[in-house]
Design a protein around this motif. Structure first.
Motif, PDB file in Angstrom:
ATOM      1  N   CYS A 137       3.270 -29.416 -34.772  1.00  0.00           N
ATOM      2  CA  CYS A 137       3.442 -27.984 -34.990  1.00  0.00           C
ATOM      3  C   CYS A 137       3.220 -27.683 -36.470  1.00  0.00           C
ATOM      4  O   CYS A 137       3.805 -28.353 -37.327  1.00  0.00           O
ATOM      5  CB  CYS A 137       4.856 -27.584 -34.562  1.00  0.00           C
ATOM      6  SG  CYS A 137       5.294 -25.899 -34.995  1.00  0.00           S
ATOM      7  N   CYS A 181       6.902 -26.011 -38.043  1.00  0.00           N
ATOM      8  CA  CYS A 181       8.105 -26.799 -38.295  1.00  0.00           C
ATOM      9  C   CYS A 181       7.833 -28.289 -38.374  1.00  0.00           C
ATOM     10  O   CYS A 181       8.729 -29.066 -38.601  1.00  0.00           O
ATOM     11  CB  CYS A 181       9.170 -26.514 -37.230  1.00  0.00           C
ATOM     12  SG  CYS A 181       8.777 -27.186 -35.599  1.00  0.00           S
ATOM     13  N   CYS A 237       5.833 -25.017 -29.065  1.00  0.00           N
ATOM     14  CA  CYS A 237       6.636 -25.995 -29.781  1.00  0.00           C
ATOM     15  C   CYS A 237       8.041 -25.997 -29.200  1.00  0.00           C
ATOM     16  O   CYS A 237       8.634 -24.941 -28.989  1.00  0.00           O
ATOM     17  CB  CYS A 237       6.686 -25.635 -31.261  1.00  0.00           C
ATOM     18  SG  CYS A 237       7.787 -26.699 -32.200  1.00  0.00           S
ATOM     19  N   CYS A 291      10.511 -24.619 -32.379  1.00  0.00           N
ATOM     20  CA  CYS A 291      10.448 -23.248 -32.903  1.00  0.00           C
ATOM     21  C   CYS A 291       9.702 -22.302 -31.958  1.00  0.00           C
ATOM     22  O   CYS A 291       9.553 -21.124 -32.263  1.00  0.00           O
ATOM     23  CB  CYS A 291       9.805 -23.244 -34.292  1.00  0.00           C
ATOM     24  SG  CYS A 291       8.032 -23.581 -34.288  1.00  0.00           S
TER      25      CYS A 291
HETATM   26 ZN    ZN Z   1       7.502 -25.794 -34.314  1.00  0.00          ZN
END
Ligand code: ZN
Length: 91
Positions: free
Chosen positions: A6, A9, A48, A51
């Motif tokens: 990702c 994050c 994700c 997040c």
């Molecule tokens: Zn993420």
């Protein structure tokens, strides 16, 4: 195992080449040849798990008539792809 990371994050998500939905098509070869290059194509969409960012990736592999992967390529949106992605049929 290949992973997609990702880009918000940095959480890593492993992906299995067998889990992808591969589509294969023969590219037009030379007229005097019965053999042709096969193009394998797969795409992946997921959120994700940390997040919830939307991540999308598409993978393209070309396989020559000797079952050798010629090129692999990918495009990624919202994520970074690492590792080798190849169609299960040629590994
Ligand atoms: Zn993420």
């Amino acid at each position: 195992m290949p992973t997609i990371t990702c880009d918000s994050c940095r959480c890593q998500h492993p992906i299995g080449c067998n889990d992808l939905d591969w589509e294969s098509k023969a590219l037009e070869g030379k007229e005097d040849s019965m053999e042709s290059t096969i193009e394998h194509h797969a795409s992946l969409k997921m959120n994700c798990r940390v997040c919830r960012k939307k991540m999308k990736a598409t993978f393209t592999c070309k396989e020559d008539p000797q079952n050798v992967i010629e090129t692999t390529d990918h495009e990624a949106v919202g994520c970074i792809v690492s590792g080798n992605i190849s169609p299960p049929s040629v590994r």
